[in-house]
Design a protein around this motif. Structure first.
Motif, mmCIF file in Angstrom:
data_model
loop_
_atom_site.group_PDB
_atom_site.id
_atom_site.type_symbol
_atom_site.label_atom_id
_atom_site.label_comp_id
_atom_site.label_asym_id
_atom_site.label_seq_id
_atom_site.Cartn_x
_atom_site.Cartn_y
_atom_site.Cartn_z
ATOM 1 N N ASN A 83 0.829 -1.188 0.127
ATOM 2 C CA ASN A 83 0.129 0.029 -0.004
ATOM 3 C C ASN A 83 0.708 1.183 -0.120
ATOM 4 O O ASN A 83 0.370 2.342 -0.205
ATOM 5 C CB ASN A 83 -0.928 0.135 1.162
ATOM 6 C CG ASN A 83 -2.080 -0.478 1.123
ATOM 7 O OD1 ASN A 83 -2.983 -0.486 0.018
ATOM 8 N ND2 ASN A 83 -2.872 -1.193 1.955
ATOM 9 N N GLY A 84 2.054 1.167 0.366
ATOM 10 C CA GLY A 84 2.970 2.211 0.559
ATOM 11 C C GLY A 84 3.686 2.040 2.090
ATOM 12 O O GLY A 84 4.426 1.316 2.093
ATOM 13 N N GLY A 85 3.095 2.861 2.923
ATOM 14 C CA GLY A 85 3.749 3.123 4.369
ATOM 15 C C GLY A 85 3.369 1.892 5.301
ATOM 16 O O GLY A 85 4.245 1.080 5.857
ATOM 17 N N ASP A 206 5.163 10.840 5.555
ATOM 18 C CA ASP A 206 5.325 10.252 4.128
ATOM 19 C C ASP A 206 6.886 9.848 3.964
ATOM 20 O O ASP A 206 7.886 10.564 4.288
ATOM 21 C CB ASP A 206 5.179 11.227 3.196
ATOM 22 C CG ASP A 206 3.512 11.392 3.205
ATOM 23 O OD1 ASP A 206 2.771 10.459 3.732
ATOM 24 O OD2 ASP A 206 3.139 12.610 2.703
ATOM 25 N N TYR A 207 7.218 8.898 3.245
ATOM 26 C CA TYR A 207 8.764 8.497 2.914
ATOM 27 C C TYR A 207 9.127 9.028 1.650
ATOM 28 O O TYR A 207 8.272 9.422 0.744
ATOM 29 C CB TYR A 207 9.027 6.909 2.786
ATOM 30 C CG TYR A 207 8.118 6.113 2.281
ATOM 31 C CD1 TYR A 207 8.708 5.839 0.775
ATOM 32 C CD2 TYR A 207 7.179 5.169 2.346
ATOM 33 C CE1 TYR A 207 8.124 5.070 -0.081
ATOM 34 C CE2 TYR A 207 6.537 4.325 1.557
ATOM 35 C CZ TYR A 207 7.063 4.406 0.207
ATOM 36 O OH TYR A 207 6.465 3.690 -0.620
ATOM 37 N N PRO A 216 3.104 9.474 -0.690
ATOM 38 C CA PRO A 216 2.049 9.740 0.286
ATOM 39 C C PRO A 216 1.929 8.171 1.035
ATOM 40 O O PRO A 216 1.145 7.158 0.447
ATOM 41 C CB PRO A 216 0.692 9.893 -0.465
ATOM 42 C CG PRO A 216 1.320 10.473 -1.620
ATOM 43 C CD PRO A 216 2.506 9.702 -2.056
ATOM 44 N N SER A 217 2.212 8.172 2.449
ATOM 45 C CA SER A 217 2.408 6.967 3.002
ATOM 46 C C SER A 217 2.286 7.299 4.663
ATOM 47 O O SER A 217 2.542 6.237 5.197
ATOM 48 C CB SER A 217 3.606 6.241 2.610
ATOM 49 O OG SER A 217 4.858 7.284 2.799
ATOM 50 N N LYS A 218 2.011 8.159 5.064
ATOM 51 C CA LYS A 218 2.057 8.414 6.519
ATOM 52 C C LYS A 218 1.142 7.664 7.186
ATOM 53 O O LYS A 218 -0.207 7.261 6.827
ATOM 54 C CB LYS A 218 2.102 9.800 6.862
ATOM 55 C CG LYS A 218 0.612 10.444 6.547
ATOM 56 C CD LYS A 218 0.656 12.052 7.205
ATOM 57 C CE LYS A 218 -0.839 12.728 7.171
ATOM 58 N NZ LYS A 218 -0.621 14.206 7.442
ATOM 59 N N TYR A 251 -2.610 6.464 1.675
ATOM 60 C CA TYR A 251 -2.079 5.424 0.673
ATOM 61 C C TYR A 251 -2.127 6.129 -0.693
ATOM 62 O O TYR A 251 -2.923 6.399 -1.350
ATOM 63 C CB TYR A 251 -3.077 4.543 0.429
ATOM 64 C CG TYR A 251 -3.343 3.750 1.774
ATOM 65 C CD1 TYR A 251 -2.696 2.981 2.358
ATOM 66 C CD2 TYR A 251 -4.775 4.019 2.447
ATOM 67 C CE1 TYR A 251 -2.877 2.210 3.909
ATOM 68 C CE2 TYR A 251 -5.107 3.326 3.333
ATOM 69 C CZ TYR A 251 -4.376 2.457 4.173
ATOM 70 O OH TYR A 251 -4.597 1.881 5.513
ATOM 71 N N ALA A 252 -0.752 6.038 -1.237
ATOM 72 C CA ALA A 252 -0.567 6.546 -2.606
ATOM 73 C C ALA A 252 -1.168 5.731 -3.717
ATOM 74 O O ALA A 252 -1.679 6.281 -4.834
ATOM 75 C CB ALA A 252 0.918 6.734 -2.868
#
Length: 677
Positions: A83-85, A206-207, A216-218, A251-252
């Motif tokens: 999902n991202g993060g 976010d990373y 976008p992942s915070k 989620y990006a």
């Protein structure tokens, strides 16, 4: 020629010295070849090629794991739909969703999002548990129906006190992207009982990927649990548990973010051992788990327009309608329990019992809750182990489940009532003249379509809009084989499988509208396996390597099964002397060109082939004293820009194109302090 030597020499040196720490094989479930807990473990210890056991409190790399899926992806054979993060969905041997049963303290926490934004592992903080056990394939019937890929159990063991006291552990971690984690696990009690408090807090911004672009992942999440246990003697336990949690994540790769992940849990378990000469043990538990999930596209991202209704199933690139603010609230209540007895004779052990579960899913509309589905399962099971002699063992089991499902949105439907069988038989043999164990087992299981497969697709088989009545149960017949070799300096293992899946449940997505999907039953074949070797080079140097491969074929359409992870190999090297340890990891992932474009599951689909990549990570740790350890590391040391094959297409709300994968984090620094008392 000199140029070739210049390239080959460092690679040969790396391969010869970096047969690295990716599989710490176990002599028992709590001790690995890397016996000192200060050593960074990169895979789980293996009791046998079939079963993996480890402590989720054991350090791992890459770290830190933000949830259960993040932790599982470090074990050979596991991957993750990213999902991202955070809050990815675990995949084992290319199999996803309810093919992989995930239990916490022998209870099941089912998410509520129609597109699994809140997968079961998103509610799990690994460090809050003492033991992780994984059983591969349909080779057990003790833990519920339909577990064709395997069964995962996160467990908390009872604290042991011989006198009044307090003990526990705590950790604090800081990392790149303003990552901050805090965990605490404290028990107090005596020989008659205990009180245990477990909590964690985790957050990150976010990373940035390897090219320095923000993804976008915070997230921000927390969990808190309490257990009260009564132990009138060493053979009796009665325990009550309660827990809560919440969080948010963006989620990006989705059209909406998760603005609420509320969890409420209650449980009770009873265990009585050493009962008599035949009946040795009785164990029982009941549980209640509740998920209250909110998703929207305005709390954690910018949007414009007016409020409208929306669906949680907004995967990948969005469309114009996603510019309107939207919100969706869903919940799921899961209640269940089981009772099991263990009977022992001279050469036989029988474990048998019954279990049940009911779960209800609801959606909120106009401030009113509307139930749309209810699942009920009632099962009986038995598993018999026969110790034929000192070298041979036969294990066999069978279970039957009655499943009842009501669809409250399908007017005029009387629901579905199905009886599903499952069973297996396995032969294990230990050679007499060398330290080798072999096994072969055949298992069959039938899996009822889960909530996401019945209620998330737009269309059912043959294009019908009535998915509920037309989607068939999934039947898996699988052969599992494996071997393990172990002596003082070398541990090696291999496990392989080949299976036939009748009525495999497959999603097909409309290439012009990602929000439209059709679910079908197809016939499939799967095969693959995992292997590894760990070698103690000297008293100070230890090395190991692992390899995992999964293959699947849609036999109905004569094309690959979608969402299959590529070949993956990991190498590592660990040095330990006195209070210092240093560990390295090289992860090598192949490209994947066996794809089925626009086919997939409720979370992801194949939208392109993927390139291979190699990632390096390192860490070091120092044991200050018997109670404190400091560690630090770098993941993705060379800041490689890459993406995983199992991925979501980026969402257009963040500027991604429809077939652009979400990149993984670039170079990530972290530091951690562990305290035990």
């Amino acid at each position: 020629m000199n140029k070739e030597k210049f390239v080959i020499a460092p690679v040969a040196f790396l391969v010869s010295t970096v047969l690295v720490s990716y599989s710490a094989w176990a002599e028992d479930k709590n001790q690995s070849l890397f016996s000192d807990s200060s050593v960074m473990i990169v895979t789980a210890p293996v009791d046998s090629p079939l079963t993996i056991s480890t402590s989720p409190k054991t350090p791992r790399q890459p770290v830190p794991a933000s949830d259960g899926s993040d932790y599982l992806k470090t074990i050979p054979g596991f991957s993750q739909i990213r999902n991202g993060g955070t809050n990815g969905d675990p995949v084992f041997r290319g199999m996803f969703g309810s093919r992989l049963r995930i239990l916490t303290n022998d209870s099941e926490m089912l998410g509520a999002c129609p597109s699994r934004m809140d997968a079961p592992t998103s509610y799990i903080s690994p460090e809050n548990f003492d033991l992780l056990t994984m059983i591969k394939g349909p080779q057990s019937v003790l833990w519920g129906p339909g577990n064709s890929a395997g069964t995962i159990r996160f467990e908390r063991e009872k604290p042991l006190f011989d006198k009044a006291g307090i003990k526990g552990n705590a950790s604090v971690l800081t990392a790149s992207n303003q990552r901050w984690d805090a965990n605490a696990d404290v028990s107090m009690g005596n020989e008659k009982g205990y009180l245990r408090l477990v909590s964690n807090k985790s957050r990150s911004n976010d990373y940035k990927d390897g090219n320095g672009n923000k993804v976008p992942s915070k997230w921000d999440k927390w969990n808190a649990d309490v257990a009260i246990g009564w132990t009138p003697d060493e053979y009796t336990l009665l325990e009550l548990t309660a827990g809560k949690g919440d969080g948010e994540a963006r989620y990006a790769g989705r059209g909406m973010d998760g603005s609420q992940f509320k969890r409420e849990s209650l449980g009770m378990r009873f265990e009585k051992t050493n009962i008599g000469t035949v009946l040795d043990k009785v164990e029982a538990n009941i549980y209640y788990n509740y998920a209250d999930h909110i998703m929207d596209n305005y709390s954690l991202r910018e949007t414009s327009g007016t409020m409208g209704s929306g669906s949680g199933h907004m995967m990948g690139s969005g469309h114009g309608m996603m510019n309107m603010p939207m919100k969706m609230r869903v919940d799921r209540k899961t209640v269940g329990g089981r009772v099991m007895g263990t009977w022992m004779w001279t050469d036989y052990e029988l474990r048998a019992g019954a279990d049940m579960q009911t779960n209800t899913h609801r959606k909120e509309s106009d401030n009113r809750w509307n139930k749309d589905a209810q699942f009920q399962d009632y099962g009986v099971f038995g598993e018999l182990t026969w110790e034929v002699n000192d070298h041979d063992k036969v294990v066999t089991g069978a279970r039957a489940d009655r499943v009842l499902v009501d669809n409250d949105t399908n007017i005029g439907s009387s629901g579905r009532n199905t009886v599903m069988p499952a069973g297996f038989v396995r032969y294990e043999h230990a050679l007499s003249n060398m330290p080798v164990m072999l096994y072969a087992g055949v298992g069959y299981t039938e899996r009822f379509p889960d909530y996401w497969e019945l209620f998330s697709p737009t269309y059912g088989p043959d294009g019908t809009t009535n998915v509920f009545d037309h989607l068939k149960t999934e039947k898996t017949t699988q052969l599992d084989i494996g071997a393990k070799y172990s002596n003082e300096s070398i541990n090696a293992w291999v496990s392989a499988y080949i299976g036939r899946v009748d009525d495999f449940i497959l999603f097909r997505y409309n290439p012009h509208n990602v929000r439209q999907s059709q679910v079908e039953n197809v016939n499939a074949m799967i095969m693959g396996g995992e292997m590894g070797v760990a070698y103690k080079l000297t008293d100070e140097w230890k090395a190991d390597a692992s390899l995992a491969y999964s293959w699947g074929e849609n036999r109905s359409d004569r094309q690959p099964l979608p969402q299959m992870p590529p070949l993956e190999t990991r190498f590592g090297l660990s040095w330990e002397k006195n209070d210092w340890t240093t560990t390295g990891l090289m992860r090598v992932v192949s490209s994947q060109h066996r794809v089925a474009i626009n086919d997939g599951n409720v979370v992801g689909k194949d939208f392109s082939s993927s390139a291979g990549f190699t990632i390096f990570s390192v860490n070091t740790a120092y044991r200050v004293n018997d109670h404190m350890k400091l560690s630090a590391g770098v993941d993705n040391l060379f800041d490689k820009n890459y993406s995983e094959h199992l991925n979501l297409a980026g969402n257009s709300g963040f500027g991604y194109s429809s077939n652009q994968p979400v990149n993984e984090p670039g170079r990530t620094f972290w530091a951690k302090m562990n305290v035990t008392f």
